[in-house]
Design a protein around this motif. Structure first.
Motif, mmCIF file in Angstrom:
data_model
loop_
_atom_site.group_PDB
_atom_site.id
_atom_site.type_symbol
_atom_site.label_atom_id
_atom_site.label_comp_id
_atom_site.label_asym_id
_atom_site.label_seq_id
_atom_site.Cartn_x
_atom_site.Cartn_y
_atom_site.Cartn_z
ATOM 1 N N UNK A 1 -52.198 -44.991 20.889
ATOM 2 C CA UNK A 1 -53.465 -45.780 21.215
ATOM 3 C C UNK A 1 -53.825 -45.490 22.512
ATOM 4 N N UNK A 2 -52.993 -45.737 23.666
ATOM 5 C CA UNK A 2 -53.395 -45.725 24.913
ATOM 6 C C UNK A 2 -53.905 -44.369 25.583
ATOM 7 N N UNK B 1 -55.063 -42.207 23.387
ATOM 8 C CA UNK B 1 -56.850 -41.912 23.023
ATOM 9 C C UNK B 1 -57.730 -42.775 23.649
ATOM 10 N N UNK B 2 -57.513 -43.998 24.063
ATOM 11 C CA UNK B 2 -58.265 -44.788 24.982
ATOM 12 C C UNK B 2 -58.476 -43.987 26.283
ATOM 13 N N UNK C 1 -58.199 -36.427 20.580
ATOM 14 C CA UNK C 1 -56.717 -37.665 20.848
ATOM 15 C C UNK C 1 -56.380 -37.184 22.256
ATOM 16 N N UNK D 1 -64.977 -47.899 26.334
ATOM 17 C CA UNK D 1 -63.670 -47.718 26.813
ATOM 18 C C UNK D 1 -63.103 -48.103 28.108
ATOM 19 N N UNK E 1 -62.801 -51.611 28.224
ATOM 20 C CA UNK E 1 -61.744 -52.080 27.392
ATOM 21 C C UNK E 1 -60.318 -51.770 28.352
#
Lengths: 326, 291
Positions: free
Chosen positions: B34-35, B37-38, B56, B257, B260
């Protein structure tokens, strides 16, 4: 026999009475009174906070749950009507409870099992242990809002990497957040991503197991698996118990991640409606403060019942070393 | 003839070790994905963002997104400032108020103390939802809706969990030190401020860390109390940005993001630099991994 009992009683009371007298003498002394005043001065921040933000809200919330208050007009007393409505007329309460139970019943035990498995791999020292512990812990530090935002994209039906990965094996992934059957599993996946918090607690617990125990078991010819189930697991049951209680309580209180994942809705066909979001909707969307208060108390009661069940059951499976020593 | 037991054990150890590395590598890769992707989304161009065609692995590298998140007309800087204000005051208020209350419970004698301590502990079991609505009404009566006050001010009044932790810590400080300080002419408040507080540094930092981690990503409170965009903290603000999509306009996901990531990085940093204190405060279990 009567006099003997009386004497025993006096003997038992004796030191007690003496302590009481001493206490009284101390209290009436100038120094004692000063210290008493000082004590209340020191704890006054908590007392004020307790009265204003806990005691009064608790009483008024109990009262509000018996009214039809809309937060603007004078509340009308309606007795138990809100509670009756919750259990017999509200078409959304039972689904909300069901989804919450579904989420908690899967995510809490699954998180515990994975955490236990990972902790067992990570507890003993080996090269790279610190690195792996850090990597597994970092997702648990990610605020839920940020985590849910990433997962919205990870779970995108067509372009998301998760379905992309599944497609490599010829599996057509579900529409996740857009599919009523897959939205709760999606929330569970997010919870599992943050399994590191529980893992770290269990690593510390496993490291506290005396190594002599494993050495003795090894001499007796116990296999690694045997050692894990018969030594490690029983000795970390107090931490498992703690994780189970805290996991369950927070499992019942899911809010932020669902709110962000579904953009403040309750998913397709209300499929991700859970209890705390339902309280929020009633209070701050429909301004039905009386009904929302009743829902909050029902939620409280449900959490208390489940907590009590787990605590009751703990006698049967939680193992405290002191039990053996005494 | 079978091999000697010790040799068998050594090979067993080796395959076991290899298996351990294999499992941990796969698990770590999944958890880190997930990191990746962010980062990829936050470095995407506006074009990619409009088409929602993120890859991705990062394929575009628009590092200027990190500057644009603050210089464009998005109120990202404002969100960040609000979060910093909330966290700064919350940490100071919570740490000081809990320390004062904990010192009272740990060191001073008074009638009613034990009962009050039990009351304090039992408040830990009361769920927030039950108190939520009346608290909202109280703050509305104060005229504090749409300000940061409902989020900051409750920290002035200590918190049962923190008071409990601090009281345990103070109880471990030898009483002889109090007596020595008393002989030096310090009153109870002097003993608290000049002797106890410096010794309490690890637990003060630990409570500050807990307060930080709770408030930095706090979403529920701001969602209820804050309406206007320029008063929102980061967590609520980026949710708002990600939700404002009309037919013609997609949310600026690449910049969201970035927001985020700004939400994530301080959390990791605070744990990284703060865990030394968690250790000293005897709260190892919460941080054993990050050394």
């Amino acid at each position: 026999m009567n006099t003997a009992a009386a004497a025993r009683e006096r003997a038992a009371k004796g030191p007690f009475e003496a302590a009481k007298r001493r206490r009284f003498a101390w209290l009436s002394s100038r120094l004692g009174r000063r210290e008493t005043l000082l004590f209340y001065a020191f704890i006054s921040p908590w007392i004020i906070g307790f009265v204003v933000f806990t005691a009064i809200p608790m009483i008024s919330s109990a009262y509000l749950s018996l009214t039809d208050w809309d937060s603007f007009q004078t509340p009308n007393f309606v007795g138990l009507a809100n509670y009756v409505k919750i259990f017999s007329q509200d078409p959304l309460f039972w689904p909300a409870l069901g989804h919450t139970l579904y989420f908690a019943a899967i995510s809490v035990p699954l998180s515990l099992l994975i955490a236990l498995f990972l902790a067992n791999l990570l507890a003993k020292p080996f090269r790279g242990a610190k690195f792996f512990r850090t990597v597994i812990y970092i997702p648990a530090l990610v605020p839920l809002v940020a985590a849910a935002m990433i997962f919205r994209w990870l779970l995108a039906p067509r372009s998301g990497p998760i379905n992309g990965f599944l497609a490599l094996f010829g599996v057509e992934g579900p529409a996740w957040l857009l599919d009523a059957n897959w939205i709760i599993p999606a929330v569970i996946l997010l919870a599992l991503w943050q399994v590191g918090a529980g893992t770290i607690l269990l690593i510390a617990a496993l490291q506290g197991v005396p190594p002599e125990m494993y050495e003795a078991a090894e001499l007796d010819g116990a296999s690694r698996t045997r050692q894990f189930w018969n030594i490690s697991v029983p000795l970390v049951t107090p931490i498992l118990f703690f994780n189970l209680i805290t996991g369950m309580i927070s499992g019942f209180q899911v809010f932020s991640q669902v709110y962000v994942l579904t953009n403040g809705t309750s998913g397709p066909d209300n499929a991700s409606l859970m209890l705390v979001p339902y309280v929020y909707d009633n209070a701050f969307r429909y301004y039905d403060m009386g009904y929302a208060s009743a829902l909050a108390w029902v939620l409280f009661a449900i959490v208390m019942v489940f907590t009590a069940i787990v605590i009751r059951s703990s006698n049967a499976w939680v193992f405290y070393e002191t039990e053996v020593r005494s | 003839m079978s091999r000697p037991a010790s040799a068998r054990k050594r090979t067993g150890e080796k395959t076991h070790g290899a298996l351990r590395y294999a499992i941990l590598t796969v698990v770590s890769a999944i958890l880190m994905a997930p990191f990746v992707f962010i980062v990829s989304i936050s470095l995407s161009s506006d074009q990619t963002t409009k088409q929602l065609s993120f890859s991705f692995w990062p394929s575009e590298f628009h590092f200027d997104n990190f500057a644009r998140a603050f210089t464009s007309d998005l109120p990202m800087g404002r969100f960040l400032l609000n979060s910093v204000v909330i966290v700064f005051f919350s940490c100071i208020f919570m740490t000081l108020s809990s320390a004062v209350v904990a010192y009272g419970f740990a060191r001073l004698r008074a009638p009613g103390k034990n009962i009050l301590f039990i009351v304090l502990l039992s408040t830990m079991m009361i769920p927030g939802e039950v108190l939520l609505i009346p608290q909202f009404i109280i703050f509305r009566n104060f005229g504090w809706i749409d300000t940061l006050l409902p989020i900051i001010v409750p920290n002035l009044f200590a918190n049962a969990y923190n008071v409990f932790l601090m009281r345990q810590f103070i109880s471990r400080i030898p009483k002889e030190l109090d007596e020595a300080a008393q002989l030096d002419g310090l009153g109870q408040f002097g003993i608290f401020a000049r002797m106890a507080m410096p010794l309490m540094k690890p637990i003060l930092v630990a409570v500050a860390i807990f307060t930080f981690t709770f408030n930095w990503g706090y979403f529920f409170g701001p969602l209820i109390y804050i309406n206007s965009t320029e008063k929102m903290p980061l967590a609520l603000g980026i949710q708002l940005l990600s939700a404002t999509s009309s037919g013609a306009q997609t949310p600026p996901w690449n910049l969201v993001m970035v927001g985020a990531m700004i939400l994530i990085i301080p959390m990791v940093a605070v744990y990284h630099f703060g865990q030394k204190y968690l250790y000293e405060a005897g709260l190892v279990s919460g941080s054993a991994g990050l050394k």
